[in-house]
Design an enzyme around this catalytic site. Structure first.
Site, PDB file in Angstrom:
ATOM      1  N   GLU A 124      -9.777  11.687  12.453  1.00 20.95           N
ATOM      2  CA  GLU A 124      -9.067  10.514  12.960  1.00 20.95           C
ATOM      3  C   GLU A 124      -8.237  10.789  14.209  1.00 20.95           C
ATOM      4  O   GLU A 124      -7.252  11.533  14.168  1.00 20.95           O
ATOM      5  CB  GLU A 124      -8.150   9.938  11.870  1.00 20.95           C
ATOM      6  CG  GLU A 124      -7.479   8.644  12.274  1.00 20.95           C
ATOM      7  CD  GLU A 124      -6.817   7.929  11.121  1.00 20.95           C
ATOM      8  OE1 GLU A 124      -6.272   6.837  11.340  1.00 20.95           O
ATOM      9  OE2 GLU A 124      -6.848   8.464   9.994  1.00 20.95           O
ATOM     10  N   LYS A 148       0.844  -1.195   0.000  1.00 25.70           N
ATOM     11  CA  LYS A 148       0.000   0.000   0.000  1.00 25.70           C
ATOM     12  C   LYS A 148       0.877   1.240   0.000  1.00 25.70           C
ATOM     13  O   LYS A 148       1.920   1.286   0.655  1.00 25.70           O
ATOM     14  CB  LYS A 148      -0.915   0.036   1.238  1.00 25.70           C
ATOM     15  CG  LYS A 148      -1.766   1.300   1.345  1.00 25.70           C
ATOM     16  CD  LYS A 148      -2.617   1.319   2.599  1.00 25.70           C
ATOM     17  CE  LYS A 148      -3.408   2.606   2.715  1.00 25.70           C
ATOM     18  NZ  LYS A 148      -4.251   2.636   3.920  1.00 25.70           N
TER      19      LYS A 148
END
Length: 425
Positions: free
Chosen positions: A227, A165
């Site tokens: 977040e 990723k």
């Protein structure tokens, strides 16, 4: 209250470059969260609001020495020694506030404020976003087509092996006809999503960072991050990693369909699981009784759905600070990639700009070790008449360049709408 405290008194002068009036020594009634916003002035303040509470810190009594020696792992020890020194000089319950950049070769910007005021969380809107009455021009860096090509190059690297990723970001540069007022932008952000994590951090002028020429205007980092990286209260620890997202829809039926589709998306669930695994790996050596839900849930901001996992636990050693916990996890795969070092290399090669504090962390830590740190996303940097947004997307096997471009565009629209420029992109 922690640190020096007192009545807020009258709001400081309207000129953002002028220091506010000193706070008096008297003890008054606890201020309302919106009152802290009223007293915020760029250049003299730090503002941080979360579901746990709101904080306004004003002035700077001292700055944590800027060094990159020892990397990110050495920063918690440096801050702990700094706070012990503040206590030895008579400061009661000192606290540091500020931001830590994405790259380890850049110094953190953390300060001991002159005073700290606390209030409850922003539980209700403080006013609808009002668009700044300024003419502006936009520049996308890189251009959309080039971003899609960069995604293709990253996908090839994933297929070649060694990476699973990479989070690839874009920048949106907005130039206006006059200086932008950070206080107005902050109020818009807080009003758009009062249940999130809203922040404003004074940054050093570019010349004072040791790069570039001395800037005429001070810089301010503002954002409304969804977040939480980590919080610590006593021995209780909480982290809330997010990865995998969909834009909201004004149609309730379509909006719910998107949330349910996100919960079933194999690509997004794999991406989310990798982030949770990395967070658990960072926290496990420092905690006990770590509780990790088996499956993620979906949470929403005003404009986005996110896959979310709420992780809680107890400290293994009560001396471990919130900053030490944050440093053990940062950067997570949600903002960097896996494996992290290889992802950093891919990011440096693919992104035509320096991230700076974007995808770093912003928050506070006190002498007891309590604190909150959020991931610096959904953010912008204001410097006089210029404003730069950032948005990224996680590139994994199965990613489609056009979809990743659309995701970053949706995130740009979220920030632009919250700041009052809903029609800019």
């Amino acid at each position: 209250m922690r640190g020096a405290s007192g009545d807020l008194g009258a709001p400081p002068p309207a000129d953002p470059a002028t220091p506010g009036e000193p706070l008096g020594p008297g003890q008054g009634a606890a201020p309302a969260p919106a009152e802290l916003l009223d007293h915020y002035r760029a250049g003299t303040s730090f503002f941080f609001a979360s579901p746990r509470g709101s904080m306004l810190a004003r002035g700077v009594d001292a700055q944590v020495p800027k060094t990159t020696a020892g990397g990110r792992a050495a920063l918690p020890r440096q801050v702990a020694e700094f706070l012990r020194g503040a206590e030895e000089f008579g400061r009661v319950d000192p606290v540091v506030v500020g931001a830590v950049p994405f790259a380890e070769n850049l110094p953190a910007h953390l300060v001991l404020p002159s005073s700290v005021h606390r209030a409850g969380p922003l539980t209700e809107r403080v006013g609808a976003p009002s668009p700044p009455e300024l003419e502006y021009q936009l520049r996308q860096v890189p251009a959309p087509a080039e971003y899609e090509r960069a995604v293709e190059r990253v996908l090839k690297r994933l297929r070649d092996g060694g990476l699973t990723k990479v989070v690839l970001a874009r920048s949106l540069e907005l130039s206006t006809s006059a200086p932008i007022d950070p206080a107005g932008v902050l109020r818009n952000l807080a009003g758009a999503d009062p249940g999130g994590y809203t922040f404003a951090v004074d940054l050093p002028r570019r010349g004072e960072e040791g790069s570039g020429q001395r800037a005429e205007h001070a810089r301010t980092l503002l954002g409304a991050s969804p977040e939480l990286l980590v919080s610590r209260r006593g021995t209780r620890v909480r982290a809330n990693p997010l990865a995998g997202s969909r834009p909201r829809s004004a149609d309730p039926v379509e909006d719910r369909r998107r949330a349910e589709e996100l919960l079933r998306s194999a690509k997004d669930l794999r991406e989310h699981a990798a982030v949770v695994e990395a967070v658990v790996a960072g926290l496990s050596p420092l905690t006990r009784e770590l509780v990790v839900p088996e499956h993620p849930s979906v949470i929403s901001t005003a404009a986005m759905w996110h896959l979310s996992t709420d992780i809680t636990g107890e400290l293994a050693d009560p001396a471990t600070s919130s900053l030490e916990l944050a440093a053990a996890m940062h950067p997570t795969p949600a903002v960097c990639g896996t494996p992290p070092e290889a992802a950093r290399v891919a990011i440096a090669e693919a992104e035509p700009f320096e991230r700076g504090f974007y995808t770093g962390m912003v928050g506070w830590c006190d002498a007891a070790g309590d604190g909150e740190w959020v991931v610096t996303i959904r953010c912008a940097e204001i410097e006089g008449p210029s404003l730069r947004f950032y948005a990224g997307a996680g590139i994994v096997e199965g990613s489609v360049p056009a979809d990743e471009l659309a995701e970053t565009s949706a995130k740009f629209r979220t920030a632009l709408s919250a700041m009052g420029w809903a029609d800019a992109l």
